[in-house]
Design a protein around this motif. Structure first.
Motif, short mmCIF file in Angstrom:
data_model
loop_
_atom_site.label_atom_id
_atom_site.label_comp_id
_atom_site.label_asym_id
_atom_site.label_seq_id
_atom_site.Cartn_x
_atom_site.Cartn_y
_atom_site.Cartn_z
N PHE A 267 0.86 -1.18 0.00
CA PHE A 267 0.00 0.00 0.00
C PHE A 267 0.90 1.23 0.00
O PHE A 267 1.78 1.37 0.85
N VAL A 268 0.69 2.13 -0.95
CA VAL A 268 1.44 3.38 -1.06
C VAL A 268 0.43 4.51 -1.19
O VAL A 268 -0.34 4.57 -2.16
N CYS A 269 0.40 5.40 -0.21
CA CYS A 269 -0.56 6.50 -0.21
C CYS A 269 -0.22 7.48 -1.34
O CYS A 269 0.94 7.93 -1.47
N LYS A 270 -1.23 7.82 -2.13
CA LYS A 270 -1.05 8.75 -3.25
C LYS A 270 -1.24 10.21 -2.84
O LYS A 270 -1.13 11.10 -3.68
N ASN A 271 -1.52 10.46 -1.58
CA ASN A 271 -1.66 11.83 -1.11
C ASN A 271 -0.28 12.50 -1.11
O ASN A 271 0.66 12.02 -0.47
N PRO A 272 -0.10 13.62 -1.82
CA PRO A 272 1.24 14.26 -1.88
C PRO A 272 1.77 14.67 -0.52
O PRO A 272 2.99 14.71 -0.32
N ASP A 273 0.88 14.98 0.41
CA ASP A 273 1.33 15.42 1.73
C ASP A 273 1.63 14.26 2.67
O ASP A 273 2.05 14.49 3.81
N CYS A 274 1.40 13.03 2.22
CA CYS A 274 1.60 11.88 3.10
C CYS A 274 2.69 10.96 2.54
O CYS A 274 3.80 10.92 3.03
N GLY A 275 2.33 10.18 1.52
CA GLY A 275 3.29 9.27 0.92
C GLY A 275 3.63 8.06 1.76
O GLY A 275 4.65 7.40 1.51
N TRP A 276 2.80 7.72 2.75
CA TRP A 276 3.10 6.57 3.61
C TRP A 276 3.00 5.28 2.81
O TRP A 276 2.15 5.13 1.91
N SER A 277 3.86 4.34 3.10
CA SER A 277 3.83 3.05 2.44
C SER A 277 4.00 1.96 3.49
O SER A 277 4.67 2.16 4.53
N GLY A 278 3.41 0.82 3.24
CA GLY A 278 3.50 -0.30 4.18
C GLY A 278 2.71 -1.49 3.67
O GLY A 278 2.26 -1.53 2.52
N ASN A 279 2.55 -2.44 4.55
CA ASN A 279 1.81 -3.65 4.21
C ASN A 279 0.32 -3.33 4.06
O ASN A 279 -0.27 -2.69 4.93
N ALA A 280 -0.27 -3.78 2.97
CA ALA A 280 -1.67 -3.45 2.69
C ALA A 280 -2.62 -4.10 3.69
O ALA A 280 -3.64 -3.51 4.05
N ASP A 281 -2.31 -5.30 4.14
CA ASP A 281 -3.20 -5.99 5.08
C ASP A 281 -3.18 -5.33 6.45
O ASP A 281 -4.23 -5.17 7.09
N HIS A 282 -2.00 -4.92 6.91
CA HIS A 282 -1.92 -4.21 8.18
C HIS A 282 -2.62 -2.86 8.09
O HIS A 282 -3.27 -2.41 9.06
N ASN A 283 -2.51 -2.21 6.95
CA ASN A 283 -3.19 -0.93 6.76
C ASN A 283 -4.70 -1.10 6.86
O ASN A 283 -5.39 -0.30 7.51
N ALA A 284 -5.23 -2.16 6.23
CA ALA A 284 -6.67 -2.42 6.30
C ALA A 284 -7.10 -2.75 7.73
O ALA A 284 -8.17 -2.31 8.18
N ALA A 285 -6.29 -3.52 8.45
CA ALA A 285 -6.63 -3.86 9.83
C ALA A 285 -6.66 -2.62 10.72
O ALA A 285 -7.52 -2.49 11.61
N ARG A 286 -5.73 -1.68 10.51
CA ARG A 286 -5.74 -0.45 11.29
C ARG A 286 -6.97 0.40 10.96
O ARG A 286 -7.54 1.07 11.84
N ASN A 287 -7.40 0.38 9.70
CA ASN A 287 -8.62 1.11 9.33
C ASN A 287 -9.84 0.49 9.99
O ASN A 287 -10.78 1.20 10.39
N VAL A 288 -9.86 -0.83 10.09
CA VAL A 288 -10.97 -1.51 10.76
C VAL A 288 -11.05 -1.09 12.22
O VAL A 288 -12.13 -0.77 12.75
N LEU A 289 -9.91 -1.05 12.89
CA LEU A 289 -9.90 -0.62 14.29
C LEU A 289 -10.25 0.86 14.42
O LEU A 289 -10.93 1.26 15.38
N HIS A 290 -9.85 1.68 13.45
CA HIS A 290 -10.17 3.11 13.49
C HIS A 290 -11.68 3.33 13.39
O HIS A 290 -12.23 4.19 14.10
N LEU A 291 -12.36 2.57 12.54
CA LEU A 291 -13.81 2.71 12.42
C LEU A 291 -14.50 2.37 13.74
O LEU A 291 -15.48 3.02 14.12
N TYR A 292 -14.01 1.36 14.43
CA TYR A 292 -14.60 1.02 15.73
C TYR A 292 -14.39 2.14 16.74
O TYR A 292 -15.32 2.51 17.48
N ARG A 293 -13.20 2.69 16.79
CA ARG A 293 -12.92 3.76 17.75
C ARG A 293 -13.68 5.04 17.43
O ARG A 293 -13.93 5.84 18.33
N MET A 294 -14.06 5.21 16.17
CA MET A 294 -14.85 6.38 15.79
C MET A 294 -16.35 6.16 15.99
O MET A 294 -17.15 7.03 15.64
N GLY A 295 -16.73 5.01 16.51
CA GLY A 295 -18.14 4.76 16.80
C GLY A 295 -18.95 4.22 15.66
O GLY A 295 -20.18 4.39 15.62
N HIS A 296 -18.30 3.53 14.70
CA HIS A 296 -19.03 3.00 13.55
C HIS A 296 -19.29 1.50 13.67
O HIS A 296 -19.53 0.84 12.67
#
Length: 408
Positions: free
Chosen positions: A356-385
């Motif tokens: 996974f490579v972020c296409k946002n010019p101000d970010c550019g973060w890259s890493g494992n795509a599966d770990h990125n998806a898992a962190r997004n899953v946890l983020h949705l829970y913490r945001m009350g979704h």
């Protein structure tokens, strides 16, 4: 089991399937006001008197078929399943129910083996894989209430129903974890942990399977049209089915072990609310509008079905509850395309199954795509979704089921 015991158990399984089909035919013929448990019980008693081979099925097992059939209609009316249907000989798993635990008379004869009494079959030996409440360990709050015999390509297996009194576990103090299921990496967690498995068949098993398939193909070539299958070819088919059944059993065993570790480690587990049925639909299309990349989509569908995502998601549900934890589900859209570092969802960020490579010019973060998806899953829970399923909102996409007003 001995060959004679196997034949008797096979006869009982066929009788149980026939009993189900007779019940379903009776249900369709009878008027709504007579579709009651009492009328059905009288019908199966009459069937056991009129049809000789149904007598091999014990009366308690026949009653279990009756209760299971009515429970299937209740599940249908409550929206948890589709309408019951006839059971085919080839597509139905052979099984026999022993509803009363006192009929089993279980004894342990060896560290690895035990003996149980199967009604109208006799004493059968089974592999002792888990402690059972027998003898001095049995009591009113810890006892065996019944068993179920199930047959696959490896033979007959017995599963015991155990009733035990367990205290309510305290709150799990473990950390939170988002879980992402995939094809390349079966399970990835938000903290960077991954759980992977190898091939379900070893190299030796694969070589043996290939040789057996080639042998079956050669023997099939020598069979003339209309000629019955030879005994040797049947034996080869049985060996092939046995190897495939071995691989099929190793998959849920790995899932059980992995989800148990997750339930013990984490107090809160968050998964995606996946619609797997829609995800594995064919891309073939129609003659007027043919699909695109049909072969690639077909391979992806096989990979998803092979990983059994639905089972991976449902297993932690009861295991986390047993350990005092909680399982939540969050919406699945864009969890694999959103950047967990900056929060932006940009097209083309997920370049492959693993990168996974972020296409946002101000970010550019890259890493494992599966770990990125898992962190997004946890983020949705913490945001009350987190999704809280309401009672009675299950959607059944199989046969339409309408509850009659007079059914009981």
């Amino acid at each position: 089991m001995l060959p004679a015991e196997v034949r008797k158990t096979d006869d009982q399984a066929h009788a149980a399937r026939t009993m189900w089909n007779l019940l379903h035919a009776w249900w369709r013929m009878m008027p709504k006001e007579k579709r009651t448990l009492g009328h059905a019980d009288a019908a199966i008693r009459q069937a056991r008197e009129d049809i000789g081979f149904l007598a091999v099925l014990p009366a308690q097992a026949a009653q279990a078929v009756l209760k299971t059939y009515f429970q299937a209609w209740k599940n249908c009316w409550d929206g948890r399943a589709g309408a019951p249907d006839f059971k085919g000989r080839l597509r139905t798993v052979m099984s026999v129910d022993v509803p009363q635990g006192r009929d089993l008379n279980i004894t342990r004869v060896h560290r690895r083996w035990g003996m149980a009494s199967i009604p109208k079959v006799g004493r059968a030996r089974f592999r002792w894989t888990k402690d059972l409440p027998v003898g001095k360990h049995a009591g009113a709050d810890n006892r065996i209430t019944g068993a179920r015999l199930v047959k696959d390509a490896l033979g007959w297996h017995i599963a015991f129903r155990v009733q035990s009194l367990q205290g309510k576990p305290g709150p799990h103090q473990g950390p939170e974890a988002g879980i992402d299921v995939g094809v390349t990496v079966p399970i990835a967690l938000s903290d960077g942990e991954t759980y992977e498995h190898g091939e379900w068949l070893t190299g030796k098993d694969k070589t043996k399977l290939l040789n057996l398939e080639q042998r079956a193909a050669r023997r099939k070539q020598h069979r003339k049209p209309g000629e019955p299958t030879s005994r040797r070819l049947h034996h080869t088919y049985d060996q092939i089915a046995g190897l495939r059944a071995k691989a099929k059993r190793r998959a849920p065993d790995w899932q059980h072990q992995t989800t148990t570790v997750i339930a013990r480690t984490y107090g809160t587990a968050v998964v995606e609310a996946l619609s797997i049925t829609n995800m594995v639909k064919s891309a073939r299309g129609t003659i007027e509008e043919p699909g695109k990349n049909v072969a690639q989509k077909s391979g992806l569908n096989r990979s998803i079905s092979g990983e059994a995502w639905g089972r991976t998601v449902t297993m932690p549900a009861y295991k986390t509850a047993q350990h005092g934890g909680t399982l939540y589900k969050v919406p699945a859209p864009n969890t694999s395309r959103r950047c967990s570092a900056c929060g932006f969802t940009t097209p083309g960020s997920r370049q492959s199954q693993a990168v996974f490579v972020c296409k946002n010019p101000d970010c550019g973060w890259s890493g494992n795509a599966d770990h990125n998806a898992a962190r997004n899953v946890l983020h949705l829970y913490r945001m009350g979704h987190a999704l809280i399923p309401a009672a009675g909102r299950a959607v059944v996409r199989r046969a339409k089921c309408v509850k009659p007003a007079t059914a009981r």
